[in-house]
Motif scaffolding. Structure first.
Motif, PDB file in Angstrom:
ATOM      1  N   LEU A   1     -36.209  21.351 -25.122  1.00 30.43           N
ATOM      2  CA  LEU A   1     -36.003  21.504 -26.574  1.00 30.43           C
ATOM      3  C   LEU A   1     -35.234  20.304 -27.138  1.00 30.43           C
ATOM      4  O   LEU A   1     -35.408  19.930 -28.291  1.00 30.43           O
ATOM      5  N   SER A   2     -34.378  19.693 -26.291  1.00 29.37           N
ATOM      6  CA  SER A   2     -33.616  18.530 -26.756  1.00 29.37           C
ATOM      7  C   SER A   2     -34.569  17.402 -27.159  1.00 29.37           C
ATOM      8  O   SER A   2     -34.353  16.701 -28.148  1.00 29.37           O
ATOM      9  N   GLN A   3     -35.644  17.255 -26.413  1.00 28.99           N
ATOM     10  CA  GLN A   3     -36.618  16.202 -26.726  1.00 28.99           C
ATOM     11  C   GLN A   3     -37.257  16.477 -28.090  1.00 28.99           C
ATOM     12  O   GLN A   3     -37.454  15.573 -28.901  1.00 28.99           O
TER      13      GLN A   3
ATOM     14  N   ALA B   1     -38.640  17.368 -34.529  1.00 30.44           N
ATOM     15  CA  ALA B   1     -39.514  18.546 -34.702  1.00 30.44           C
ATOM     16  C   ALA B   1     -38.935  19.491 -35.755  1.00 30.44           C
ATOM     17  O   ALA B   1     -37.721  19.600 -35.908  1.00 30.44           O
ATOM     18  N   ASN B   2     -39.819  20.187 -36.451  1.00 30.77           N
ATOM     19  CA  ASN B   2     -39.326  21.151 -37.431  1.00 30.77           C
ATOM     20  C   ASN B   2     -39.123  22.517 -36.758  1.00 30.77           C
ATOM     21  O   ASN B   2     -39.485  22.715 -35.602  1.00 30.77           O
TER      22      ASN B   2
ATOM     23  N   ALA C   1     -27.220  22.904 -20.638  1.00 24.14           N
ATOM     24  CA  ALA C   1     -26.310  22.121 -21.483  1.00 24.14           C
ATOM     25  C   ALA C   1     -27.017  20.921 -22.106  1.00 24.14           C
ATOM     26  O   ALA C   1     -26.646  20.451 -23.180  1.00 24.14           O
ATOM     27  N   ASP C   2     -28.079  20.413 -21.443  1.00 23.61           N
ATOM     28  CA  ASP C   2     -28.802  19.275 -22.006  1.00 23.61           C
ATOM     29  C   ASP C   2     -30.074  19.712 -22.741  1.00 23.61           C
ATOM     30  O   ASP C   2     -30.972  18.911 -22.980  1.00 23.61           O
ATOM     31  N   GLY C   3     -30.153  21.007 -23.055  1.00 25.06           N
ATOM     32  CA  GLY C   3     -31.210  21.442 -23.970  1.00 25.06           C
ATOM     33  C   GLY C   3     -32.558  21.777 -23.364  1.00 25.06           C
ATOM     34  O   GLY C   3     -33.583  21.660 -24.028  1.00 25.06           O
ATOM     35  N   PHE C   4     -32.587  22.200 -22.102  1.00 22.22           N
ATOM     36  CA  PHE C   4     -33.837  22.672 -21.499  1.00 22.22           C
ATOM     37  C   PHE C   4     -33.852  24.196 -21.517  1.00 22.22           C
ATOM     38  O   PHE C   4     -32.888  24.824 -21.069  1.00 22.22           O
ATOM     39  N   LEU C   5     -34.937  24.763 -22.000  1.00 18.40           N
ATOM     40  CA  LEU C   5     -35.046  26.220 -22.045  1.00 18.40           C
ATOM     41  C   LEU C   5     -35.695  26.723 -20.764  1.00 18.40           C
ATOM     42  O   LEU C   5     -36.756  26.231 -20.359  1.00 18.40           O
ATOM     43  N   ARG C   6     -35.053  27.695 -20.118  1.00 20.31           N
ATOM     44  CA  ARG C   6     -35.604  28.313 -18.897  1.00 20.31           C
ATOM     45  C   ARG C   6     -35.776  29.801 -19.150  1.00 20.31           C
ATOM     46  O   ARG C   6     -34.923  30.428 -19.783  1.00 20.31           O
TER      47      ARG C   6
ATOM     48  N   ILE D   1     -40.215  24.096 -32.932  1.00 19.84           N
ATOM     49  CA  ILE D   1     -39.246  24.540 -31.922  1.00 19.84           C
ATOM     50  C   ILE D   1     -39.526  26.003 -31.564  1.00 19.84           C
ATOM     51  O   ILE D   1     -39.542  26.399 -30.389  1.00 19.84           O
ATOM     52  N   GLU D   2     -39.781  26.786 -32.606  1.00 16.64           N
ATOM     53  CA  GLU D   2     -40.071  28.213 -32.400  1.00 16.64           C
ATOM     54  C   GLU D   2     -41.283  28.383 -31.472  1.00 16.64           C
ATOM     55  O   GLU D   2     -41.254  29.196 -30.539  1.00 16.64           O
ATOM     56  N   THR D   3     -42.315  27.589 -31.700  1.00 12.39           N
ATOM     57  CA  THR D   3     -43.516  27.688 -30.861  1.00 12.39           C
ATOM     58  C   THR D   3     -43.195  27.324 -29.412  1.00 12.39           C
ATOM     59  O   THR D   3     -43.655  27.981 -28.461  1.00 12.39           O
ATOM     60  N   ALA D   4     -42.372  26.288 -29.229  1.00 11.76           N
ATOM     61  CA  ALA D   4     -42.010  25.881 -27.857  1.00 11.76           C
ATOM     62  C   ALA D   4     -41.247  27.012 -27.165  1.00 11.76           C
ATOM     63  O   ALA D   4     -41.471  27.306 -25.977  1.00 11.76           O
ATOM     64  N   VAL D   5     -40.359  27.675 -27.895  1.00 10.54           N
ATOM     65  CA  VAL D   5     -39.574  28.772 -27.296  1.00 10.54           C
ATOM     66  C   VAL D   5     -40.515  29.917 -26.933  1.00 10.54           C
ATOM     67  O   VAL D   5     -40.479  30.455 -25.808  1.00 10.54           O
TER      68      VAL D   5
END
Ligand code: SAM
Ligand code: SF4
Length: 329
Positions: free
Chosen positions: A282-284, A290-291, A266-271, A295-299
């Motif tokens: 991802l929230s950070q 970030a563009n 809920a606070d935007g952390f991808l697991r 974000i895509e690279t982080a995912v």
């Protein structure tokens, strides 16, 4: 790590199903999930806003996510839940589903349906009001069943009833649940207890395994196993009467080899797994402006480092640092 094409992990598993937690909070206190008192829920101000969520969901869509399941905590206590379903619907995913304890279902089902929700999984661990109270500690069976009736009235298809199978609590109700599934024309899914709660209920002796559940059901009914289709559940269909039930055997027979799921808190952390001990904030990235590409690279990076299995049967297994209600079940 590939930076184009489908979202794959290091074992080539394609990920296209997102479990989206919209809150950690809950109006129940199930014995396998959280303590009865003083639960440390995140402050609401930390939750991703609907517009932040939409921004991330657009990236997930580009990455090939096809289905979204809203969960939590209890997703129906998030006050913007209908707005969130509308936003998901507008972006356009093949499937939008919800897992709920059902206490607020009768109230919200109609607006959720109009907003584009397609399917509901309803958790009911006992058909006996007293046992329900013992397992879920708050709420009541009657309200949940009214929610189920409402789904039928509205025409929701493919409703499933989730039952966490617990030795010594509801193992004597397995056959009642099959009768219930025939009576209500819904599929029941028995879930093996997993060590992902914040409580100490998880012990081997409390897990009712897939084989034990099958033995109980076969004492009364004949059934055949269905071909598995991208679902954590193995499903079965009755041969005399067409009832269907499923078993999610995370503990006795893991299905990690077919996993296609990722989870956003809920606070935007991808697991990359319910049992993961790592996550990406991802929230950070959103806060830093970030563009889409970043974000895509982080995912992609988070998914690529997914372990092959949840590892609960390996030496040194560590219970995830966030319990299921914080990750999204
Ligand atoms: N509050 C909603 C509900 O109960 O349906 C959604 C969130 S809940 C965490 C999602 C699912 O996880 C529910 O079906 C619940 O019964 C299941 N669950 C929670 N803790 C579990 C555990 N320790 N082992 C197995 N299943 C669990
Ligand atoms: Fe709440 Fe669902 Fe956890 Fe039960 S399983 S305490 S209803 S989040």
């Amino acid at each position: 790590m590939p930076n184009v094409g489908p979202l794959v992990d290091g074992y080539g598993r394609i990920h296209n199903d997102l479990r989206l937690s919209v809150t950690e909070s809950c109006n129940l206190r199930c014995i396998y999930c959280m303590d009865e008192d003083n639960v440390d829920f995140l402050k609401k101000s930390k939750y991703l806003s609907v517009s932040q969520l939409s921004e991330l969901l657009r990236v997930f869509k580009k990455l090939g996510i096809k289905s979204i399941r809203l969960t939590g905590g209890e997703p129906l206590i998030r006050k913007e839940i209908v707005e969130i379903v509308k936003a998901i619907s507008t972006i356009g995913f093949e499937d939008i589903a919800l897992t709920t304890n059902g206490m607020l279902l009768q109230k919200y089902a109609k607006s959720l349906y109009a907003a584009g929700l397609k399917r509901v999984n309803l958790s009911i661990d006992s058909l006996d009001p007293l046992k329900f109270a013992k397992i879920r500690r708050r709420g009541d069976l009657e309200t949940v069943l009214r929610g189920l009736e409402e789904l039928k009235i509205l025409g929701f298809a493919d409703t499933k009833v989730n039952v966490v199978a617990l030795k010594g609590f509801n193992d004597d109700e397995i056959l009642n649940f099959i009768e219930f599934s025939i009576q209500y024309d819904v599929a029941v899914r028995f879930i093996e207890l997993m060590p992902v709660g914040a409580t100490d209920l998880y012990r081997d002796e409390n897990v009712l395994t897939k084989n034990e559940i099958l033995t109980i059901i076969s004492s009364k009914w004949d059934f055949v196993e269905n071909k598995r289709v991208n679902s954590p559940a193995v499903t079965y269909t009755g041969t005399e009467i067409p009832f269907t039930f499923g078993i999610i055997s995370s503990m006795s027979e893991s299905f990690c080899g077919d996993c296609n799921r990722l989870r956003l808190t809920a606070d935007g952390f991808l697991r990359n797994c319910l049992f993961s001990t790592t996550e990406s904030p991802l929230s950070q990235l959103l806060d830093e402006g970030a563009n889409e590409r970043e974000i895509e690279t982080a995912v992609r990076t988070e998914i690529f480092r997914k372990r092959f299995g949840h590892g609960t049967d390996t030496v040194g297994y560590a219970v995830p640092n966030k319990p299921i209600y914080k990750v999204g079940g």
